[in-house]
Design an enzyme around this catalytic site. Structure first.
Site, PDB file in Angstrom:
ATOM      1  N   SER A 134       0.833  -1.204   0.000  1.00 54.38           N
ATOM      2  CA  SER A 134       0.000   0.000   0.000  1.00 54.38           C
ATOM      3  C   SER A 134       0.865   1.250   0.000  1.00 54.38           C
ATOM      4  O   SER A 134       1.972   1.254   0.524  1.00 54.38           O
ATOM      5  CB  SER A 134      -0.925   0.032   1.211  1.00 54.38           C
ATOM      6  N   LYS A 206      -4.532  -6.514   3.640  1.00 54.71           N
ATOM      7  CA  LYS A 206      -4.451  -5.397   2.685  1.00 54.71           C
ATOM      8  C   LYS A 206      -5.854  -5.000   2.223  1.00 54.71           C
ATOM      9  O   LYS A 206      -6.169  -3.814   2.072  1.00 54.71           O
ATOM     10  CB  LYS A 206      -3.569  -5.793   1.489  1.00 54.71           C
ATOM     11  N   HIS A 209      -7.464  -3.061   4.895  1.00 53.76           N
ATOM     12  CA  HIS A 209      -6.856  -1.727   4.834  1.00 53.76           C
ATOM     13  C   HIS A 209      -7.615  -0.860   3.812  1.00 53.76           C
ATOM     14  O   HIS A 209      -7.992   0.277   4.080  1.00 53.76           O
ATOM     15  CB  HIS A 209      -5.375  -1.836   4.452  1.00 53.76           C
ATOM     16  N   ASN A 210      -7.854  -1.427   2.643  1.00 57.72           N
ATOM     17  CA  ASN A 210      -8.537  -0.669   1.589  1.00 57.72           C
ATOM     18  C   ASN A 210      -9.991  -0.373   1.958  1.00 57.72           C
ATOM     19  O   ASN A 210     -10.504   0.701   1.653  1.00 57.72           O
ATOM     20  CB  ASN A 210      -8.490  -1.427   0.254  1.00 57.72           C
ATOM     21  N   GLU A 213      -9.883   2.405   4.211  1.00 59.89           N
ATOM     22  CA  GLU A 213      -9.530   3.587   3.385  1.00 59.89           C
ATOM     23  C   GLU A 213     -10.804   4.172   2.727  1.00 59.89           C
ATOM     24  O   GLU A 213     -10.981   5.389   2.682  1.00 59.89           O
ATOM     25  CB  GLU A 213      -8.516   3.132   2.335  1.00 59.89           C
TER      26      GLU A 213
HETATM   27  P1  NBP Z   1      -1.702  -2.575 -13.647  1.00 58.89           P
HETATM   28  O1  NBP Z   1      -2.624  -3.186 -12.659  1.00 58.89           O
HETATM   29  O2  NBP Z   1      -2.200  -1.493 -14.507  1.00 58.89           O
HETATM   30  O3  NBP Z   1      -1.112  -3.749 -14.584  1.00 58.89           O
HETATM   31  C1  NBP Z   1      -0.224  -3.440 -15.626  1.00 58.89           C
HETATM   32  C2  NBP Z   1       0.919  -4.424 -15.681  1.00 58.89           C
HETATM   33  O4  NBP Z   1       0.425  -5.767 -15.804  1.00 58.89           O
HETATM   34  C3  NBP Z   1       1.795  -4.186 -16.918  1.00 58.89           C
HETATM   35  O5  NBP Z   1       3.128  -4.434 -16.563  1.00 58.89           O
HETATM   36  C4  NBP Z   1       1.254  -5.222 -17.899  1.00 58.89           C
HETATM   37  O6  NBP Z   1       2.183  -5.564 -18.893  1.00 58.89           O
HETATM   38  C5  NBP Z   1       1.030  -6.371 -16.961  1.00 58.89           C
HETATM   39  N1  NBP Z   1       0.184  -7.445 -17.497  1.00 58.89           N
HETATM   40  C6  NBP Z   1      -1.137  -7.456 -17.777  1.00 58.89           C
HETATM   41 BR1  NBP Z   1      -2.241  -5.993 -17.681  1.00 58.89          BR
HETATM   42  N2  NBP Z   1      -1.588  -8.636 -18.191  1.00 58.89           N
HETATM   43  C7  NBP Z   1      -0.507  -9.427 -18.211  1.00 58.89           C
HETATM   44  C8  NBP Z   1      -0.324 -10.774 -18.552  1.00 58.89           C
HETATM   45  N3  NBP Z   1      -1.348 -11.548 -18.938  1.00 58.89           N
HETATM   46  N4  NBP Z   1       0.928 -11.276 -18.469  1.00 58.89           N
HETATM   47  C9  NBP Z   1       1.949 -10.509 -18.078  1.00 58.89           C
HETATM   48  N5  NBP Z   1       1.837  -9.200 -17.710  1.00 58.89           N
HETATM   49  C10 NBP Z   1       0.616  -8.679 -17.776  1.00 58.89           C
HETATM   50  O7  NBP Z   1      -0.357  -2.086 -12.900  1.00 58.89           O
HETATM   51  P2  NBP Z   1      -0.186  -1.253 -11.558  1.00 58.89           P
HETATM   52  O8  NBP Z   1      -1.147  -0.136 -11.453  1.00 58.89           O
HETATM   53  O9  NBP Z   1       1.269  -0.996 -11.462  1.00 58.89           O
HETATM   54  O10 NBP Z   1      -0.604  -2.307 -10.422  1.00 58.89           O
HETATM   55  C11 NBP Z   1       0.042  -3.538 -10.241  1.00 58.89           C
HETATM   56  C12 NBP Z   1      -0.623  -4.279  -9.108  1.00 58.89           C
HETATM   57  O11 NBP Z   1      -0.499  -3.505  -7.916  1.00 58.89           O
HETATM   58  C13 NBP Z   1      -2.124  -4.492  -9.315  1.00 58.89           C
HETATM   59  O12 NBP Z   1      -2.505  -5.692  -8.736  1.00 58.89           O
HETATM   60  C14 NBP Z   1      -2.747  -3.345  -8.560  1.00 58.89           C
HETATM   61  O13 NBP Z   1      -4.062  -3.601  -8.151  1.00 58.89           O
HETATM   62  C15 NBP Z   1      -1.794  -3.237  -7.360  1.00 58.89           C
HETATM   63  N6  NBP Z   1      -1.747  -1.931  -6.713  1.00 58.89           N
HETATM   64  C16 NBP Z   1      -1.769  -0.791  -7.460  1.00 58.89           C
HETATM   65  C17 NBP Z   1      -1.702   0.435  -6.816  1.00 58.89           C
HETATM   66  C18 NBP Z   1      -1.696   1.720  -7.598  1.00 58.89           C
HETATM   67  O14 NBP Z   1      -1.698   2.789  -6.962  1.00 58.89           O
HETATM   68  N7  NBP Z   1      -1.651   1.674  -8.928  1.00 58.89           N
HETATM   69  C19 NBP Z   1      -1.584   0.475  -5.427  1.00 58.89           C
HETATM   70  C20 NBP Z   1      -1.520  -0.702  -4.705  1.00 58.89           C
HETATM   71  C21 NBP Z   1      -1.598  -1.907  -5.368  1.00 58.89           C
HETATM   72  P3  NBP Z   1       2.200  -4.764 -20.302  1.00 58.89           P
HETATM   73  O15 NBP Z   1       3.075  -3.555 -20.100  1.00 58.89           O
HETATM   74  O16 NBP Z   1       2.769  -5.725 -21.244  1.00 58.89           O
HETATM   75  O17 NBP Z   1       0.768  -4.391 -20.614  1.00 58.89           O
END
Ligand code: NBP
Length: 503
Positions: A134, A206, A209-210, A213
Site C-alpha cells: 500500500s 491489505k 486496509h482498503n 480507506e
Molecule cells: P496494472 O494493474 O495497470 O497492470 C499493468 C501491468 O500488468 C503491466 O506491466 C502489464 O504488462 C502487466 N500485465 C497485464 Br495488464 N496482463 C498481463 C499478462 N497476462 N501477463 C503478463 N503481464 C501482464 O499495474 P499497476 O497499477 O502498477 O498495479 C500492479 C498491481 O499492484 C495491481 O494488482 C494493482 O491492483 C496493485 N496496486 C496498485 C496500486 C496503484 O496505486 N496503482 C496500489 C496498490 C496496489 P504490459 O506492459 O505488457 O501491458
C-alpha cells in the site's frame, strides 16, 4: 548500472506504475534486481531511464534470461494486473524453468481467496507467496506499507528486501521518518512490514486496509460537504480547516492531501477551484466491495465500510440523481449559515466516526482469523499501517498501543483511550448527524458509524420482535431471555394463547 556478471538478488515482473517504483526502491537499497515486462519496450525504456541506481537493474527480454539472471532460490515479485494475469505469469515462469524451491511473491491487489487457491494449486511446483503493498506510486518508490502472508520459509527469503524497502517509523515518536529521495533511502527506524500469517492473510489484511480507506475517504468527503453547505465556505477556506485539523488527532495522509486537493486551482481556468470542476461520480476498483462482501459472508457488522462502497455507487448514478433532484422534495441545504463553532463539532463527528470505521475493520479481521485459521496480531497490523500506506495516521499509534495493552481486545471501542475519545466527541457527533438529517445533506458514513456505535452499546436491540416475525412466517424458532442460549422455541402462531414448544 552494469550487472558485472553477478546473479541478481531478486526479480520483478510487471513494470507499470507499481512495479517500476518498487524496482527503483529495491535498487536504491543496494539490491541487484532483474526486471521483465510482457511488453519488452516498456522494460527497455525503464532500464535506459534509470541507469544510475545503487543496485544493478538488469533488464531481461525473455523469461528464460530473467530466470537465468537470478540467484537460487529465486525470489520473484509479480506486480501485474490482479486476476488471471497473475496465473498467466506463473504458468509462463513454470514453462521457462522455475524450480520448486523458487518463491513467487504476488504483490498486487489480489483477492485473498485467489492467494489461498494459488498456494495450493502451485504447491510442489513453486512457493507461492502473497503480499499486500500500500502507498500507491510514491509509497512504492520511497517506502510502502507491506503486508506479507504465506509460507514462513518463503518469508525468510523475502524479509531482508521487504524490511529494507518498507516505510520506516521513528520508534521514539511512532511517526514515519520522512526524507527518502531517489538514491537516498531512509535507513534505521522500524520497518512497516511484518509477517502476518499463512496463505491469504497478507492479502486479506491489505483488503481490509482498503475497506477502511474507503470509509476514511468518505468521512472526510462528508465533512467537506457539511462544512461547505452549513458554513458556505470557499474551497481554500475549507483547505485551511483541514490543514488545522491535520495538526491534531486527525493528523493523517488523507487529511493532508484533502487540504491540497481543496487548494488546487483548475489548470484550464485558474479563477476556479479544481474540486468544483471534478464530476461528483466516484470510481472504484473492487477492494472496498470485497471487504464489505467478506463482512456479509462472515456475519460481521461492518456497516460503515459497506456504506462507503454504496456511497460511491450512489455517486456513480449521477444522471439519475440529477433527474431525481428536480422531482423529490426535501429540505434545501444552504438556506441558513451556521456559526463557526460547528466546525469543531464536525471535526469531532469525523473523529468518532473514524474510530468506529477502524473498530469495524479490526472486528472483521478478528472474525476472519477464526474462519481462515490465522493468528493475526492486531497491534502489529496497526503498527505497520503507521507509515507508507494510504491510511497512515497519528491515530494508528493509538491503535497499536490499544492492542499492545490488550492483545485480545474484543472491539477497539472498548479500549479505555478510545472509549474516552468517543465520550468527549459524541454530543457533537449526534448534533452533526441531526443537522445533516434536518438539512437533507447526505452523510451516510457519519450516520452509519453512529448507528454502529449505538447498536454496539445497546444491551437490548429490537431483534426480539424480528425473531418473533421470523418464527411467525417461517417457524424459524427463537431463544428466550429466561432460558439458556442455544435452546430454541416455537409457537403455533397466530393464537397468542397457544403454548410454546421447545424445539
Ligand atoms: P496494472 O494493474 O495497470 O497492470 C499493468 C501491468 O500488468 C503491466 O506491466 C502489464 O504488462 C502487466 N500485465 C497485464 Br495488464 N496482463 C498481463 C499478462 N497476462 N501477463 C503478463 N503481464 C501482464 O499495474 P499497476 O497499477 O502498477 O498495479 C500492479 C498491481 O499492484 C495491481 O494488482 C494493482 O491492483 C496493485 N496496486 C496498485 C496500486 C496503484 O496505486 N496503482 C496500489 C496498490 C496496489 P504490459 O506492459 O505488457 O501491458
Amino acid at each position: 548500472m552494469a550487472n558485472n556478471g553477478q546473479a541478481a538478488d531478486v526479480g520483478l515482473i510487471g513494470l507499470a506504475v507499481m512495479g517500476r517504483n518498487l524496482a527503483l526502491n529495491i535498487a536504491d537499497h543496494g539490491f541487484s534486481i532483474a526486471v521483465f515486462n510482457r511488453t519488452t519496450s516498456v522494460m527497455q525504456q525503464f532500464v535506459a531511464e534509470n541507469s544510475q541506481t545503487p543496485g544493478a537493474l538488469i533488464g531481461c527480454e525473455s523469461l528464460g534470461v530473467f530466470l537465468a539472471a537470478l540467484k537460487s532460490p529465486r525470489v520473484i515479485i509479480v506486480l501485474v494486473k490482479a486476476g488471471p494475469a497473475v496465473d498467466d505469469v506463473v504458468e509462463q515462469l513454470l514453462a521457462a524453468g522455475l524450480q520448486p524451491e523458487d518463491v513467487v511473491v504476488d504483490a498486487g491487489n489480489s483477492n485473498w481467496n485467489d492467494t489461498i487457491r494459488r498456494e495450493k494449486q502451485y504447491a510442489q511446483r513453486l512457493k507461492f507467496f502473497g503480499s499486500g503493498v500500500s502507498g500507491g506510486e510514491l509509497g512504492a518508490r520511497f517506502g510502502p506499507s507491506l503486508m506479507p502472508g504465506g509460507d514462513p520459509d518463503s518469508w525468510r527469503h523475502l524479509k531482508p528486501i521487504w524490511e529494507a524497502i518498507a516505510a520506516k517509523i521513528d520508534p521514539a515518536t511512532g511517526k514515519p521518518i520522512p526524507g527518502a529521495a531517489p538514491g537516498h533511502p531512509v535507513t534505521g527506524g522500524v520497518a512497516c512490514t511484518a509477517y502476518l500469517g499463512p496463505n491469504g492473510a497478507g492479502h486479506y489484511v491489505k483488503m481490509v486496509h482498503n475497506g477502511i480507506e474507503y470509509v476514511d475517504m468518505q468521512l472526510i468527503s462528508e465533512a467537506y460537504y457539511l462544512l461547505r453547505h452549513l458554513l458556505q465556505l470557499a474551497p481554500d477556506e475549507l483547505a485551511d480547516i483541514f490543514t488545522r485539523w491535520n495538526e491534531g488527532e486527525l493528523d493523517s495522509y488523507l487529511i493532508e492531501i484533502t487540504a491540497d486537493v481543496l487548494r488546487q486551482r483548475d489548470p484550464t481556468n485558474p479563477k476556479k477551484f479544481l474540486v468544483d470542476c471534478i464530476l461528483d461520480a466516484a470510481g472504484q476498483k473492487g477492494t472496498g466491495q470485497w471487504t464489505a462482501g467478506s463482512a456479509l459472508d462472515l456475519g460481521v457488522p461492518a456497516n460503515s465500510i459497506a456504506e462507503a462502497v454504496f456511497a460511491r455507487c450512489m455517486s456513480a448514478v449521477k444522471e439519475e440523481r440529477v433527474v431525481a433532484a428536480k422531482k423529490l422534495r426535501g429540505p434545501v441545504p444552504g438556506k441558513r449559515k451556521y456559526p463557526r463553532k460547528i466546525i469543531e463539532a464536525i471535526r469531532q463527528a469525523l473523529y468518532c466516526s473514524k474510530i468506529c470505521a477502524y473498530a469495524q475493520g479490526f472486528q472483521l479481521m478478528r472474525q476472519a482469523q477464526q474462519d481462515y485459521h490465522w493468528k493475526l496480531d492486531f497491534g502489529t497490523i496497526a503498527s505497520i499501517w503507521r507509515g507508507g500506506c494510504i491510511i497512515r495516521a497519528r491515530f494508528l499509534q493509538k491503535i497499536t498501543e490499544a492492542y499492545q495493552r490488550q492483545p485480545e481486545l474484543v472491539n477497539l471501542l472498548l479500549d479505555p483511550y478510545f472509549r474516552r475519545q468517543v465520550r468527549v466527541g459524541q454530543d457533537s457527533w449526534r448534533q452533526v448527524v441531526m443537522l445533516a438529517a434536518r438539512h437533507g445533506l447526505p452523510a451516510p458514513a457519519f450516520m452509519s458509524a453512529l448507528a454502529y456505535y449505538d447498536a454496539y452499546r445497546a444491551a437490548v436491540l429490537p431483534a426480539n420482535l424480528l425473531q418473533g416475525q421470523r418464527d411467525y412466517f417461517g417457524a424459524h424458532t427463537y431463544e428466550r431471555v429466561d432460558a439458556p442460549r442455544g435452546k430454541f422455541f416455537h409457537v403455533n402462531w397466530p393464537d397468542p394463547q397457544r403454548p410454546q414448544i421447545e424445539v
